[in-house]
Design a protein around this motif. Structure first.
Motif, PDB file in Angstrom:
ATOM      1  N   HIS A 177      13.376  20.185  15.293  1.00 18.49           N
ATOM      2  CA  HIS A 177      13.681  20.771  16.596  1.00 18.49           C
ATOM      3  C   HIS A 177      13.190  22.208  16.722  1.00 18.49           C
ATOM      4  CE1 HIS A 177      15.964  20.997  20.366  1.00 18.49           C
ATOM      5  NE2 HIS A 177      16.428  22.174  19.971  1.00 18.49           N
ATOM      6  N   TYR A 178      13.278  22.959  15.633  1.00 21.00           N
ATOM      7  CA  TYR A 178      12.933  24.382  15.712  1.00 21.00           C
ATOM      8  C   TYR A 178      11.498  24.687  15.265  1.00 21.00           C
ATOM      9  CZ  TYR A 178      17.799  24.988  16.837  1.00 21.00           C
ATOM     10  OH  TYR A 178      19.018  24.896  17.468  1.00 21.00           O
ATOM     11  N   LEU A 179      10.707  23.630  15.102  1.00 26.66           N
ATOM     12  CA  LEU A 179       9.276  23.836  14.887  1.00 26.66           C
ATOM     13  C   LEU A 179       8.684  24.442  16.160  1.00 26.66           C
ATOM     14  CD1 LEU A 179       6.754  23.330  13.118  1.00 26.66           C
ATOM     15  CD2 LEU A 179       6.588  21.069  14.162  1.00 26.66           C
ATOM     16  N   ARG A 180       7.861  25.470  16.011  1.00 22.84           N
ATOM     17  CA  ARG A 180       7.348  26.187  17.176  1.00 22.84           C
ATOM     18  C   ARG A 180       5.906  25.779  17.504  1.00 22.84           C
ATOM     19  NH1 ARG A 180       8.168  32.388  15.944  1.00 22.84           N
ATOM     20  NH2 ARG A 180       6.851  31.744  14.200  1.00 22.84           N
ATOM     21  N   LYS A 181       5.670  25.592  18.777  1.00 23.74           N
ATOM     22  CA  LYS A 181       4.336  25.223  19.247  1.00 23.74           C
ATOM     23  C   LYS A 181       3.296  26.260  18.810  1.00 23.74           C
ATOM     24  CE  LYS A 181       1.787  24.332  23.563  1.00 23.74           C
ATOM     25  NZ  LYS A 181       1.917  24.216  25.047  1.00 23.74           N
ATOM     26  N   GLN A 182       3.668  27.534  18.844  1.00 21.42           N
ATOM     27  CA  GLN A 182       2.702  28.591  18.500  1.00 21.42           C
ATOM     28  C   GLN A 182       2.257  28.472  17.038  1.00 21.42           C
ATOM     29  OE1 GLN A 182       5.888  31.402  19.516  1.00 21.42           O
ATOM     30  NE2 GLN A 182       5.304  32.593  17.712  1.00 21.42           N
ATOM     31  N   ASP A 183       3.150  27.988  16.162  1.00 20.93           N
ATOM     32  CA  ASP A 183       2.773  27.807  14.756  1.00 20.93           C
ATOM     33  C   ASP A 183       1.741  26.696  14.605  1.00 20.93           C
ATOM     34  OD1 ASP A 183       4.502  29.802  13.957  1.00 20.93           O
ATOM     35  OD2 ASP A 183       6.144  28.431  13.492  1.00 20.93           O
ATOM     36  N   ILE A 184       1.902  25.654  15.402  1.00 20.94           N
ATOM     37  CA  ILE A 184       0.961  24.528  15.338  1.00 20.94           C
ATOM     38  C   ILE A 184      -0.402  24.946  15.903  1.00 20.94           C
ATOM     39  CG2 ILE A 184       0.567  22.102  15.959  1.00 20.94           C
ATOM     40  CD1 ILE A 184       3.061  22.777  14.166  1.00 20.94           C
ATOM     41  N   LEU A 185      -0.378  25.689  16.996  1.00 25.38           N
ATOM     42  CA  LEU A 185      -1.631  26.150  17.583  1.00 25.38           C
ATOM     43  C   LEU A 185      -2.369  27.111  16.659  1.00 25.38           C
ATOM     44  CD1 LEU A 185      -0.528  26.646  21.316  1.00 25.38           C
ATOM     45  CD2 LEU A 185      -1.857  24.756  20.328  1.00 25.38           C
ATOM     46  N   PHE A 253      -2.209  19.606   6.085  1.00 28.29           N
ATOM     47  CA  PHE A 253      -1.616  20.931   6.238  1.00 28.29           C
ATOM     48  C   PHE A 253      -0.273  20.772   6.941  1.00 28.29           C
ATOM     49  CE2 PHE A 253      -6.241  21.031   6.892  1.00 28.29           C
ATOM     50  CZ  PHE A 253      -6.629  21.744   5.752  1.00 28.29           C
ATOM     51  N   VAL A 254       0.790  21.250   6.306  1.00 28.95           N
ATOM     52  CA  VAL A 254       2.105  21.151   6.925  1.00 28.95           C
ATOM     53  C   VAL A 254       2.149  22.086   8.129  1.00 28.95           C
ATOM     54  CG1 VAL A 254       3.186  22.914   5.457  1.00 28.95           C
ATOM     55  CG2 VAL A 254       4.585  21.104   6.462  1.00 28.95           C
ATOM     56  N   GLY A 255       2.731  21.598   9.226  1.00 26.38           N
ATOM     57  CA  GLY A 255       2.716  22.354  10.478  1.00 26.38           C
ATOM     58  C   GLY A 255       3.325  23.740  10.363  1.00 26.38           C
ATOM     59  N   SER A 256       4.360  23.866   9.517  1.00 29.77           N
ATOM     60  CA  SER A 256       5.026  25.154   9.331  1.00 29.77           C
ATOM     61  C   SER A 256       5.805  25.117   8.014  1.00 29.77           C
ATOM     62  CB  SER A 256       6.001  25.409  10.498  1.00 29.77           C
ATOM     63  OG  SER A 256       6.873  26.473  10.198  1.00 29.77           O
ATOM     64  N   PRO A 257       5.948  26.270   7.349  1.00 30.68           N
ATOM     65  CA  PRO A 257       6.760  26.316   6.113  1.00 30.68           C
ATOM     66  C   PRO A 257       8.216  25.929   6.363  1.00 30.68           C
ATOM     67  CG  PRO A 257       5.436  28.311   6.356  1.00 30.68           C
ATOM     68  CD  PRO A 257       5.325  27.570   7.656  1.00 30.68           C
ATOM     69  N   THR A 258       8.651  25.963   7.612  1.00 36.45           N
ATOM     70  CA  THR A 258      10.050  25.627   7.931  1.00 36.45           C
ATOM     71  C   THR A 258      10.321  24.127   7.851  1.00 36.45           C
ATOM     72  OG1 THR A 258       9.584  25.422  10.318  1.00 36.45           O
ATOM     73  CG2 THR A 258      10.188  27.601   9.494  1.00 36.45           C
ATOM     74  N   LEU A 259       9.277  23.312   7.726  1.00 32.92           N
ATOM     75  CA  LEU A 259       9.458  21.863   7.695  1.00 32.92           C
ATOM     76  C   LEU A 259       9.875  21.407   6.290  1.00 32.92           C
ATOM     77  CD1 LEU A 259       6.443  20.868   9.956  1.00 32.92           C
ATOM     78  CD2 LEU A 259       8.854  20.416  10.443  1.00 32.92           C
ATOM     79  N   ASN A 260      11.042  21.875   5.892  1.00 31.75           N
ATOM     80  CA  ASN A 260      11.558  21.614   4.551  1.00 31.75           C
ATOM     81  C   ASN A 260      13.056  21.342   4.660  1.00 31.75           C
ATOM     82  OD1 ASN A 260      11.546  21.610   1.608  1.00 31.75           O
ATOM     83  ND2 ASN A 260      12.637  23.560   1.773  1.00 31.75           N
ATOM     84  N   CYS A 261      13.460  20.099   4.411  1.00 31.96           N
ATOM     85  CA  CYS A 261      14.868  19.722   4.527  1.00 31.96           C
ATOM     86  C   CYS A 261      15.594  20.026   3.222  1.00 31.96           C
ATOM     87  CB  CYS A 261      14.999  18.238   4.878  1.00 31.96           C
ATOM     88  SG  CYS A 261      16.720  17.691   4.977  1.00 31.96           S
ATOM     89  N   HIS A 262      16.496  20.983   3.288  1.00 31.85           N
ATOM     90  CA  HIS A 262      17.242  21.404   2.097  1.00 31.85           C
ATOM     91  C   HIS A 262      18.040  20.238   1.506  1.00 31.85           C
ATOM     92  CE1 HIS A 262      19.753  23.767  -0.578  1.00 31.85           C
ATOM     93  NE2 HIS A 262      20.839  23.341   0.041  1.00 31.85           N
ATOM     94  N   ASN A 263      18.668  19.458   2.353  1.00 33.94           N
ATOM     95  CA  ASN A 263      19.473  18.336   1.865  1.00 33.94           C
ATOM     96  C   ASN A 263      18.628  17.286   1.153  1.00 33.94           C
ATOM     97  OD1 ASN A 263      22.442  18.485   2.520  1.00 33.94           O
ATOM     98  ND2 ASN A 263      21.594  19.029   4.509  1.00 33.94           N
ATOM     99  N   MET A 264      17.457  17.006   1.694  1.00 35.99           N
ATOM    100  CA  MET A 264      16.575  16.020   1.083  1.00 35.99           C
ATOM    101  C   MET A 264      16.029  16.504  -0.259  1.00 35.99           C
ATOM    102  SD  MET A 264      15.982  13.058   2.405  1.00 35.99           S
ATOM    103  CE  MET A 264      15.960  12.108   3.917  1.00 35.99           C
ATOM    104  N   LYS A 265      15.997  17.807  -0.431  1.00 38.75           N
ATOM    105  CA  LYS A 265      15.424  18.368  -1.649  1.00 38.75           C
ATOM    106  C   LYS A 265      16.481  18.669  -2.720  1.00 38.75           C
ATOM    107  CE  LYS A 265      11.114  18.558  -0.195  1.00 38.75           C
ATOM    108  NZ  LYS A 265      11.130  17.744   1.022  1.00 38.75           N
TER     109      LYS A 265
END
Length: 305
Positions: A177-185, A253-265
């Protein structure tokens, strides 16, 4: 003190105890590598159901282990890290959904698989990111009022594709949800030849600039079939491991460094070993809850044909 080779010991215990190990795509690479089955949560539970294993070790989060227990009540289901939760699943409480149902008795409840067993049991139909649009369309075409819960983003994406409005719960996966469009661009500027691929748990502004939108499994399948050589991946970074393994000639390339689920890891090889050795962290589901949850899952399977 002698160091334990967790991989060897896990393989030994697995054979000794007639156990299977399931791992979600978002787990750490070394956890994915020891799994008997790697996949999305519901697919893993369905696969485990059809095995003759006595024990299921689910390397994922709590609702996933619950789903495995719903489908395999006779098997012992273990979760290596008991406090591995899901922020999206936590955004809908059974009491709140029950209150909504009491106030809207004619509304059909379509619930995303990323929910607790109690919430599934209160729903008319479960769906996944693979079949969600199809199931929502079925109910809308039938003239039903619907509430889609809990992921607002997949719900809004369905509204855009189907051209119809319906109620959505105010929930989300914070990682997407908090992935930012500007990071992808920005990534697109750096890698102009890369295709943007995204999970529908992302917000609409991300989905609208994506070359392909799909579930985790669909994203993996897409990159394997695609002629493109570079991809900007807008979902949890764990998925890059199977993508790279299956496509060594392609770049991801991962869209953003924020795409990391703490619970899954949270899950480590040591956790899997200890869980299997001592058969701890067993997951239980109340039988009445299980029966009602199975009904909503069966409805999903029927409508997905």
């Amino acid at each position: 003190m002698e160091q334990i080779d967790y991989k060897i010991e896990i393989l030994r215990l697995k054979k000794e105890k007639n156990a299977i190990i399931l791992a979600h795509y978002y787990q750490e690479d070394d956890i994915q590598d020891i799994a008997d089955f790697l996949g999305d949560s519901l697919n893993l539970s369905q696969t485990a159901k059809d095995t003759d294993a006595d024990i299921i070790v689910f390397c994922g989060v709590h609702f996933m282990a619950e789903t495995a227990k719903i489908l395999s009540p006779q098997k012992k289901v273990l979760l290596p890290v008991m406090n591995a939760g899901c922020a999206m699943a936590d955004m809908i409480k059974p009491a709140d959904l029950q209150k909504y149902k009491s106030e809207h008795p004619d509304t059909k409840i379509i619930t995303y698989v990323n929910t607790t067993a109690d919430v599934k049991a209160l729903s008319d139909c479960i769906c996944t990111s693979t079949n969600g649009i199809k199931i929502i369309k079925h109910y809308l075409d039938n003239g039903d009022k619907i509430l889609y819960t809990p992921d607002q983003n997949l719900g809004k994406y369905a509204m855009k594709l189907l051209g119809k409005e319906f109620e959505v719960w105010d929930g989300c996966c914070p990682i997407h949800h908090y992935l930012r469009k500007q990071d992808i661009l920005k990534q697109k500027e750096i890698h102009p030849d890369a295709l943007i691929i995204a999970h529908p748990e992302c917000q609409l502004d991300i989905l609208e600039i994506s070359d392909y939108v799909g579930s985790t499994a669909q994203l993996i399948s897409f990159v394997k079939k695609s002629d493109a050589k570079e991809f900007i991946v807008c979902t949890e970074k764990g998925v890059l491991h199977p993508m790279q393994m299956q496509n060594p000639d392609k770049k991801f390339f991962v869209g953003s460094p924020t795409l990391n689920c703490h619970n899954m890891k949270k899950t480590r090889l040591e956790d899997v070993y200890n869980c299997l050795l001592h058969e701890t962290n067993e997951v239980f589901v109340d039988e009445n809850v299980r029966i009602n949850a199975v009904k909503s899952l069966d409805t999903m399977l029927e409508l997905s044909k």
